[in-house]
Design an enzyme around this catalytic site. Structure first.
Site, PDB file in Angstrom:
ATOM      1  N   ARG A  89       0.831  -1.214   0.000  1.00 33.43           N
ATOM      2  CA  ARG A  89       0.000   0.000   0.000  1.00 33.43           C
ATOM      3  C   ARG A  89       0.858   1.253   0.000  1.00 33.43           C
ATOM      4  O   ARG A  89       0.452   2.279  -0.550  1.00 33.43           O
ATOM      5  CB  ARG A  89      -0.897   0.018   1.251  1.00 33.43           C
ATOM      6  N   LEU A 146      12.999 -25.130   7.699  1.00 36.68           N
ATOM      7  CA  LEU A 146      13.144 -26.317   6.834  1.00 36.68           C
ATOM      8  C   LEU A 146      14.170 -26.078   5.723  1.00 36.68           C
ATOM      9  O   LEU A 146      14.548 -27.010   5.025  1.00 36.68           O
ATOM     10  CB  LEU A 146      11.789 -26.701   6.242  1.00 36.68           C
ATOM     11  N   HIS A 170       8.660 -23.602  13.644  1.00 35.28           N
ATOM     12  CA  HIS A 170      10.069 -23.962  13.459  1.00 35.28           C
ATOM     13  C   HIS A 170      10.486 -25.181  14.310  1.00 35.28           C
ATOM     14  O   HIS A 170      11.030 -26.159  13.792  1.00 35.28           O
ATOM     15  CB  HIS A 170      10.986 -22.788  13.819  1.00 35.28           C
ATOM     16  N   MET A 189      29.488 -35.074  18.863  1.00 32.23           N
ATOM     17  CA  MET A 189      29.056 -36.138  19.763  1.00 32.23           C
ATOM     18  C   MET A 189      29.899 -36.042  21.032  1.00 32.23           C
ATOM     19  O   MET A 189      31.124 -36.096  20.958  1.00 32.23           O
ATOM     20  CB  MET A 189      29.290 -37.482  19.055  1.00 32.23           C
TER      21      MET A 189
HETATM   22  N1  LIG Z   1      10.114 -10.243   9.782  1.00 30.67           N
HETATM   23  C1  LIG Z   1      10.631 -11.432   9.958  1.00 30.67           C
HETATM   24  O1  LIG Z   1      11.809 -11.606  10.332  1.00 30.67           O
HETATM   25  C2  LIG Z   1       9.812 -12.649   9.693  1.00 30.67           C
HETATM   26  C3  LIG Z   1       8.474 -12.540   9.318  1.00 30.67           C
HETATM   27  N2  LIG Z   1       7.749 -13.661   9.036  1.00 30.67           N
HETATM   28  C4  LIG Z   1       6.353 -13.565   8.606  1.00 30.67           C
HETATM   29  O2  LIG Z   1       6.284 -12.837   7.394  1.00 30.67           O
HETATM   30  C5  LIG Z   1       5.089 -12.085   7.324  1.00 30.67           C
HETATM   31  C6  LIG Z   1       5.436 -10.619   7.120  1.00 30.67           C
HETATM   32  O3  LIG Z   1       6.225 -10.190   8.208  1.00 30.67           O
HETATM   33  P1  LIG Z   1       6.870  -8.734   8.316  1.00 30.67           P
HETATM   34  O4  LIG Z   1       7.462  -8.331   7.033  1.00 30.67           O
HETATM   35  O5  LIG Z   1       7.704  -8.731   9.534  1.00 30.67           O
HETATM   36  O6  LIG Z   1       5.588  -7.855   8.596  1.00 30.67           O
HETATM   37  P2  LIG Z   1       5.376  -6.286   8.492  1.00 30.67           P
HETATM   38  O7  LIG Z   1       4.673  -5.867   9.716  1.00 30.67           O
HETATM   39  O8  LIG Z   1       6.628  -5.578   8.121  1.00 30.67           O
HETATM   40  O9  LIG Z   1       4.300  -6.220   7.306  1.00 30.67           O
HETATM   41  C7  LIG Z   1       4.634  -6.329   5.921  1.00 30.67           C
HETATM   42  C8  LIG Z   1       3.849  -5.290   5.146  1.00 30.67           C
HETATM   43  O10 LIG Z   1       2.468  -5.610   5.234  1.00 30.67           O
HETATM   44  C9  LIG Z   1       1.688  -4.420   5.308  1.00 30.67           C
HETATM   45  N3  LIG Z   1       0.906  -4.487   6.550  1.00 30.67           N
HETATM   46  C10 LIG Z   1       1.355  -4.484   7.816  1.00 30.67           C
HETATM   47  N4  LIG Z   1       0.338  -4.589   8.693  1.00 30.67           N
HETATM   48  C11 LIG Z   1      -0.784  -4.658   7.954  1.00 30.67           C
HETATM   49  C12 LIG Z   1      -2.157  -4.788   8.254  1.00 30.67           C
HETATM   50  N5  LIG Z   1      -2.559  -4.861   9.521  1.00 30.67           N
HETATM   51  N6  LIG Z   1      -3.033  -4.850   7.241  1.00 30.67           N
HETATM   52  C13 LIG Z   1      -2.606  -4.783   5.969  1.00 30.67           C
HETATM   53  N7  LIG Z   1      -1.319  -4.666   5.625  1.00 30.67           N
HETATM   54  C14 LIG Z   1      -0.426  -4.604   6.591  1.00 30.67           C
HETATM   55  C15 LIG Z   1       2.660  -3.262   5.324  1.00 30.67           C
HETATM   56  O11 LIG Z   1       2.770  -2.763   3.998  1.00 30.67           O
HETATM   57  P3  LIG Z   1       1.925  -1.535   3.433  1.00 30.67           P
HETATM   58  O12 LIG Z   1       1.359  -0.772   4.575  1.00 30.67           O
HETATM   59  O13 LIG Z   1       2.921  -0.752   2.636  1.00 30.67           O
HETATM   60  O14 LIG Z   1       0.911  -2.181   2.583  1.00 30.67           O
HETATM   61  C16 LIG Z   1       3.983  -3.894   5.696  1.00 30.67           C
HETATM   62  O15 LIG Z   1       5.085  -3.217   5.126  1.00 30.67           O
HETATM   63  C17 LIG Z   1       4.350 -12.363   8.622  1.00 30.67           C
HETATM   64  O16 LIG Z   1       3.431 -13.399   8.407  1.00 30.67           O
HETATM   65  C18 LIG Z   1       5.457 -12.813   9.568  1.00 30.67           C
HETATM   66  O17 LIG Z   1       4.992 -13.665  10.567  1.00 30.67           O
HETATM   67  C19 LIG Z   1       8.314 -14.908   9.067  1.00 30.67           C
HETATM   68  C20 LIG Z   1       9.633 -15.082   9.417  1.00 30.67           C
HETATM   69  C21 LIG Z   1      10.477 -13.977   9.793  1.00 30.67           C
HETATM   70  O1  LIG Z   2      10.319 -16.753  12.042  1.00 30.66           O
HETATM   71  C1  LIG Z   2      11.022 -16.090  12.769  1.00 30.66           C
HETATM   72  O2  LIG Z   2      12.333 -16.342  12.804  1.00 30.66           O
HETATM   73  C2  LIG Z   2      13.255 -15.383  13.299  1.00 30.66           C
HETATM   74  C3  LIG Z   2      14.553 -16.143  13.564  1.00 30.66           C
HETATM   75  O3  LIG Z   2      15.035 -16.696  12.379  1.00 30.66           O
HETATM   76  P1  LIG Z   2      16.568 -17.152  12.284  1.00 30.66           P
HETATM   77  O4  LIG Z   2      16.658 -17.782  10.963  1.00 30.66           O
HETATM   78  O5  LIG Z   2      17.390 -15.904  12.431  1.00 30.66           O
HETATM   79  O6  LIG Z   2      16.806 -18.088  13.410  1.00 30.66           O
HETATM   80  C4  LIG Z   2      12.749 -14.723  14.553  1.00 30.66           C
HETATM   81  O7  LIG Z   2      13.612 -13.668  14.927  1.00 30.66           O
HETATM   82  C5  LIG Z   2      11.359 -14.166  14.313  1.00 30.66           C
HETATM   83  O8  LIG Z   2      10.814 -13.700  15.541  1.00 30.66           O
HETATM   84  C6  LIG Z   2      10.422 -15.214  13.762  1.00 30.66           C
HETATM   85  O9  LIG Z   2       9.233 -14.577  13.292  1.00 30.66           O
END
Ligand SMILES: NC(=O)C1=CN([C@@H]2O[C@H](COP(=O)(O)OP(=O)(O)OC[C@H]3O[C@@H](n4cnc5c(N)ncnc54)[C@H](OP(=O)(O)O)[C@@H]3O)[C@@H](O)[C@H]2O)C=CC1
Ligand SMILES: O=C1O[C@H](COP(=O)(O)O)[C@@H](O)[C@H](O)[C@H]1O
Length: 504
Positions: free
Chosen positions: A57, A200, A260, A389
């Site tokens: 957005r 994974l 995880h 080990m």
């Molecule tokens: N960050 C991490 O290290 C990790 C994240 N994840 C997963 O990845 C996914 C994204 O995570 P992450 O990037 O941290 O999340 P963010 O909070 O950074 O959200 C990503 C984007 O989604 C949009 N957004 C945020 N909140 C909302 C909302 N309530 N409604 C609609 N759009 C929204 C925003 O973009 P805009 O406003 O520009 O549209 C934002 O830049 C999640 O499911 C998270 O659990 C998994 C592993 C690691």
């Molecule tokens: O999925 C997630 O993983 C990270 C940790 O990932 P790693 O590969 O650095 O071990 C964690 O920080 C985050 O909270 C979680 O959403």
């Protein structure tokens, strides 16, 4: 003749569009785009047939997005070209489209951009591949999937595909996850849905099947006759760092354990699959999950680090755990009586993830081994990947004296020339190649939520309280007591140090 390849992947033709939805977010900049950069740099995706679209957005130009990403594209060791050359070839492949997640106009423009790119590559309308990566909060998966289905599917009459990658946590409990699965399942076939769990894709997690099923050594030992307990541990030495809005709603169990650590548990505990086909492997994982007994209240400790509620996005009375230890028990022939201790925490003393398999005491002990500690087989997932080990040996000296030592396979030392790929790199490549082995199947996800949902509801309703712990500590001391109570014996005075390269 070389060794037969484990994968029978045949390269596909047709232009490839990779669409990162939530391109303005944390995951996109830290993981998704850097992984695409490294795949491009290594030639797994090539400039002549790939284009990358960011969608969100936030209002931004193509260049704004590229500038935002530049700092996250890390140089690689041993590359042929300079980092600047690699970056300057990659960034122009990215285009940005801004729009809402639940209204037609943004997805119509997105589809126009993708189609224009496809036509520019192949005006005869050859096959085309569209990969949608949802780097978004799960709450917006349903509208986004609807929009993709309505406007953005691959339209080529010559074939190709549309695939959707969704991030964890997929839902908040059993019901919400099942509702989400049903909504998305009405739009896409299971073969089009890639539920990513980046653990994974980690090198040593991928090694688990090989270690277990390609080594005769482990086969007779890997069961309740010999193993006392298994620990699967994740620790981070930092807190929620500005992710309070997300984290407080989910907590450590949904963030780390339900996905995880549970996936790792499956690979440690499962039976040998019929073959390496994704369905055969996932069938075995589901059996493990379905054999897990309900978690007992007195085999759980949850905690919250002091200072967590200072984050302005976290309510002062939050009970959300940033730490959890719990015991899972697998009711089957192999694992009856063996506690699987899962432990995860933020703001801990150190950062590491590992699997620790502790063996039982030696029967008929003639060396007074109790004071020396037990055999342990440790798989260090990160940092400093290693498999070691812990053994009892004779100390090298005149007297007969025993000591703990180790057989050590440290990757940095043993595989000096090898650059271990990032988990996301590997998994995104799998999605392009259509390999679902390292992705979570719907029934697997359901079984995973079944295990944790009763406990999560008790925490959400404050029936189970998070105990405070000091940032930079081992977590609440009750957690160590729980591990000890169920049979883990800590070896005092022994610390494994990764060998240095200079010490050869
Ligand atoms: N960050 C991490 O290290 C990790 C994240 N994840 C997963 O990845 C996914 C994204 O995570 P992450 O990037 O941290 O999340 P963010 O909070 O950074 O959200 C990503 C984007 O989604 C949009 N957004 C945020 N909140 C909302 C909302 N309530 N409604 C609609 N759009 C929204 C925003 O973009 P805009 O406003 O520009 O549209 C934002 O830049 C999640 O499911 C998270 O659990 C998994 C592993 C690691
Ligand atoms: O999925 C997630 O993983 C990270 C940790 O990932 P790693 O590969 O650095 O071990 C964690 O920080 C985050 O909270 C979680 O959403």
């Amino acid at each position: 003749m070389g060794e037969p390849a484990l994968s029978d992947y045949q390269p596909e033709i047709g232009c490839l569009s990779i669409i990162v939805l939530g391109a303005s977010g944390d995951l996109a900049k830290k993981k998704t785009f850097p992984a695409l950069f490294h795949l491009h740099r290594q030639g797994f995706i090539e400039s002549h047939d790939v284009h990358i679209f960011g969608y969100a957005r936030s209002k931004m130009s193509d260049d704004d997005l590229r500038d935002r990403l530049r700092g996250y594209l890390t140089p690689c060791k041993g590359c042929k070209e300079t980092h600047e050359e690699d970056v300057s070839k990659f960034l122009p492949l990215i285009k940005y489209v801004s729009g809402p997640y639940d209204a037609d106009e943004g997805f119509l423009s997105l589809d126009e951009e993708i189609s224009a790119y496809e036509m520019s590559k192949d005006d005869k309308g050859g096959p085309s591949r569209r990969l949608f990566y949802l780097a978004l909060p799960p709450s917006v998966y349903p509208p986004v999937c609807k929009m993709i289905k309505r406007f953005c599917m691959n339209k080529s009459a010559e074939g190709g595909w549309t695939r959707v990658v969704v991030e964890k946590p997929f839902g908040k409990d059993l019901n919400s996850s099942e509702a989400l699965s049903t909504q998305i399942g009405e739009l896409f076939d299971e073969s089009q849905i890639y539920r990513i769990d980046h653990y994974l894709g980690k090198e040593l997690v991928q090694n688990l099947l090989v270690l277990r099923f390609a080594n005769r050594l482990f086969m007779p030992l890997w069961n309740h006759d010999n193993i006392s307990n298994v620990q699967i541990v994740f620790k981070e030495d930092f807190g929620i760092e500005g992710r309070g809005g997300y984290f407080n709603e989910y907590g450590i169990i949904r963030d780390i354990l339900q996905n995880h650590l549970l996936q790792v548990l499956c690979l440690v505990a499962m039976e040998k699959p019929v073959s390496l086909k994704p369905e055969h492997i996932r069938d075995e994982k589901v059996k493990v999950l379905q054999s897990v007994l309900p978690i007992k209240d007195d085999e759980v400790v949850v905690g919250q680090y002091e200072g967590y509620t200072d984050d302005p996005t976290v309510p002062k009375d939050s009970n959300t755990p940033t730490f959890a230890t719990m015991v899972l028990r697998i009711h089957n022939e192999r694992w009856e009586g063996v506690p699987f201790i899962l432990k995860a925490g933020k703001s801990m003393k150190s950062r590491k993830a590992e699997i620790r398999v502790q063996f039982k005491d030696v029967p008929g002990d003639i060396f007074n081994l109790k004071s020396k500690g037990r055999n342990e087989f440790v798989i260090r997932l990160q940092p400093s990947e290693a498999i070691y080990m812990k053994l009892i040996v004779k100390e090298p000296r005149l007297e007969m004296k025993t000591a703990q030592s180790e057989l050590d396979l440290s990757y940095r030392q043993r595989y000096q020339e090898v650059i271990i790929p990032e988990a996301y790199e590997r998994l995104i490549l799998d999605t392009i190649r259509g390999d679902q082995q390292h992705f979570v199947r719907r029934d697997e996800l359901k079984a995973a939520w079944e295990i944790f949902t009763p406990l999560l509801h008790k925490i959400d309703s404050n029936e189970v309280q998070s105990l405070p712990y000091k940032p930079g500590s081992r977590g609440p001391e009750q957690a160590d007591k729980l591990a000890e109570k169920v049979g883990y014996v800590q070896t005092h005075g022994y610390i494994w140090t990764p060998p240095t390269l200079s010490a050869v």
